[in-house]
Design a protein around this motif. Structure first.
Motif, mmCIF file in Angstrom:
data_model
loop_
_atom_site.group_PDB
_atom_site.id
_atom_site.type_symbol
_atom_site.label_atom_id
_atom_site.label_comp_id
_atom_site.label_asym_id
_atom_site.label_seq_id
_atom_site.Cartn_x
_atom_site.Cartn_y
_atom_site.Cartn_z
ATOM 1 N N SER A 34 0.825 -1.203 0.000
ATOM 2 C CA SER A 34 0.000 0.000 0.000
ATOM 3 C C SER A 34 0.864 1.259 0.000
ATOM 4 N N ARG A 35 2.119 1.126 0.439
ATOM 5 C CA ARG A 35 3.010 2.285 0.538
ATOM 6 C C ARG A 35 4.425 1.866 0.136
ATOM 7 N N TYR A 36 5.142 2.777 -0.504
ATOM 8 C CA TYR A 36 6.496 2.496 -0.989
ATOM 9 C C TYR A 36 7.414 3.658 -0.619
ATOM 10 N N ALA A 37 8.692 3.342 -0.460
ATOM 11 C CA ALA A 37 9.685 4.381 -0.176
ATOM 12 C C ALA A 37 11.040 3.949 -0.719
ATOM 13 N N PHE A 38 11.849 4.941 -1.079
ATOM 14 C CA PHE A 38 13.252 4.714 -1.416
ATOM 15 C C PHE A 38 14.066 5.494 -0.405
ATOM 16 N N VAL A 39 15.005 4.790 0.230
ATOM 17 C CA VAL A 39 15.870 5.429 1.225
ATOM 18 C C VAL A 39 17.281 4.873 1.072
ATOM 19 N N THR A 40 18.257 5.695 1.387
ATOM 20 C CA THR A 40 19.651 5.291 1.342
ATOM 21 C C THR A 40 20.360 5.817 2.578
ATOM 22 N N ALA A 41 21.502 5.257 2.868
ATOM 23 C CA ALA A 41 22.354 5.768 3.948
ATOM 24 C C ALA A 41 23.641 6.356 3.376
ATOM 25 N N TRP A 42 23.788 6.319 2.066
ATOM 26 C CA TRP A 42 25.022 6.777 1.422
ATOM 27 C C TRP A 42 25.102 8.298 1.388
ATOM 28 N N ASN A 43 26.318 8.796 1.509
ATOM 29 C CA ASN A 43 26.646 10.209 1.319
ATOM 30 C C ASN A 43 25.693 11.165 2.037
ATOM 31 N N PRO A 44 25.669 11.137 3.376
ATOM 32 C CA PRO A 44 24.792 12.038 4.122
ATOM 33 C C PRO A 44 24.966 13.494 3.675
ATOM 34 N N ALA A 45 23.842 14.204 3.602
ATOM 35 C CA ALA A 45 23.805 15.609 3.169
ATOM 36 C C ALA A 45 24.438 15.787 1.787
ATOM 37 N N SER A 46 24.416 14.708 0.992
ATOM 38 C CA SER A 46 24.985 14.716 -0.363
ATOM 39 C C SER A 46 26.460 15.099 -0.384
ATOM 40 N N GLN A 47 27.167 14.767 0.679
ATOM 41 C CA GLN A 47 28.609 14.967 0.757
ATOM 42 C C GLN A 47 29.278 13.621 0.522
ATOM 43 N N PRO A 48 30.111 13.506 -0.507
ATOM 44 C CA PRO A 48 30.749 12.219 -0.810
ATOM 45 C C PRO A 48 31.544 11.679 0.377
ATOM 46 N N ARG B 287 26.060 7.419 -9.033
ATOM 47 C CA ARG B 287 25.136 6.336 -8.684
ATOM 48 C C ARG B 287 25.255 6.059 -7.204
ATOM 49 N N GLU B 288 24.103 5.881 -6.566
ATOM 50 C CA GLU B 288 24.079 5.682 -5.120
ATOM 51 C C GLU B 288 23.117 4.544 -4.766
ATOM 52 N N PRO B 289 23.611 3.480 -4.125
ATOM 53 C CA PRO B 289 22.735 2.375 -3.722
ATOM 54 C C PRO B 289 21.756 2.791 -2.624
ATOM 55 N N GLY B 290 20.640 2.111 -2.603
ATOM 56 C CA GLY B 290 19.635 2.337 -1.572
ATOM 57 C C GLY B 290 18.683 1.159 -1.523
ATOM 58 N N TRP B 291 17.520 1.397 -0.926
ATOM 59 C CA TRP B 291 16.540 0.337 -0.729
ATOM 60 C C TRP B 291 15.138 0.822 -1.048
ATOM 61 N N LEU B 292 14.391 0.003 -1.783
ATOM 62 C CA LEU B 292 12.961 0.192 -1.892
ATOM 63 C C LEU B 292 12.373 -0.532 -0.694
ATOM 64 N N VAL B 293 11.553 0.155 0.068
ATOM 65 C CA VAL B 293 10.969 -0.428 1.271
ATOM 66 C C VAL B 293 9.454 -0.409 1.120
ATOM 67 N N LEU B 294 8.832 -1.538 1.444
ATOM 68 C CA LEU B 294 7.379 -1.672 1.307
ATOM 69 C C LEU B 294 6.695 -1.480 2.651
ATOM 70 N N GLY C 125 11.108 -5.121 10.661
ATOM 71 C CA GLY C 125 10.375 -6.128 9.893
ATOM 72 C C GLY C 125 9.982 -5.642 8.516
ATOM 73 N N ALA C 126 10.694 -4.651 8.004
ATOM 74 C CA ALA C 126 10.362 -4.059 6.706
ATOM 75 C C ALA C 126 10.837 -4.945 5.563
ATOM 76 N N THR C 127 9.992 -5.083 4.557
ATOM 77 C CA THR C 127 10.382 -5.759 3.323
ATOM 78 C C THR C 127 11.172 -4.763 2.488
ATOM 79 N N ARG C 128 12.359 -5.165 2.026
ATOM 80 C CA ARG C 128 13.214 -4.259 1.265
ATOM 81 C C ARG C 128 13.755 -4.964 0.035
ATOM 82 N N HIS C 129 14.017 -4.160 -0.982
ATOM 83 C CA HIS C 129 14.590 -4.656 -2.225
ATOM 84 C C HIS C 129 15.716 -3.719 -2.636
ATOM 85 N N ALA C 130 16.780 -4.284 -3.195
ATOM 86 C CA ALA C 130 17.914 -3.477 -3.649
ATOM 87 C C ALA C 130 17.445 -2.468 -4.699
#
Length: 156
Positions: A48-62, A99-106, A83-88
């Protein structure tokens, strides 16, 4: 929680809104774009809800790959604890220079998503309800006179 020091929030939000986002499900790469519905992805991974989140490069600082990978491992541990379902997934600029890796979270609760984004120093996340266009949620106050389609500005 980190306090973000964004030099140009409007420029950053414009770049995030223009980025290409991709989710990998069973070997298939499914695109996401801010402002467009993600119907193929939603059919593939119903929620019912989707999100994309990453932990890479906080504040867009490499940061170094090692620092980013350590932060990502902490994010994964917290998502798993919830208990979140996540996908690469990943985000990249349209020219493929960044390019920055993150997670699709359901079905992650909005407050949990925003808490994680703030904890990992992220200036923005993607967040949307099934059937609706993908929205960019910036965790900063809007700069004066800034209007970017499908973007919500939140004060941290």
């Amino acid at each position: 929680m980190r306090e973000l020091q964004i030099v140009d929030a409007a420029e950053l939000a414009t770049a995030y809104a223009a980025a290409d986002y991709v989710v990998v499900l069973d070997g298939d790469s499914l695109p996401l774009r801010v402002g467009l519905a993600a119907l193929d992805l939603e059919a593939y991974a119903p929620a019912s809800r989707y999100a994309f989140v990453t932990a890479w490069n906080p504040a867009s600082q490499p940061r170094s790959d090692a620092a980013n990978e350590a932060a990502d491992a902490l994010l994964v541990a917290q998502l798993d604890a919830l208990g979140a379902t996540r996908h690469a997934a990943w985000a990249q600029d349209p020219r493929g220079r960044w390019r920055e890796p993150g997670w699709l979270v359901l079905d992650l609760d909005e407050s949990a998503l925003l808490r994680l984004a703030q904890e990992f120093g992220q200036a923005g996340v993607l967040d949307w309800t099934a059937g609706e266009p993908v929205r960019l949620r910036m965790l900063t106050s809007p700069p004066a006179g800034t209007a970017i389609a499908h973007t919500d500005w939140l004060t941290a």
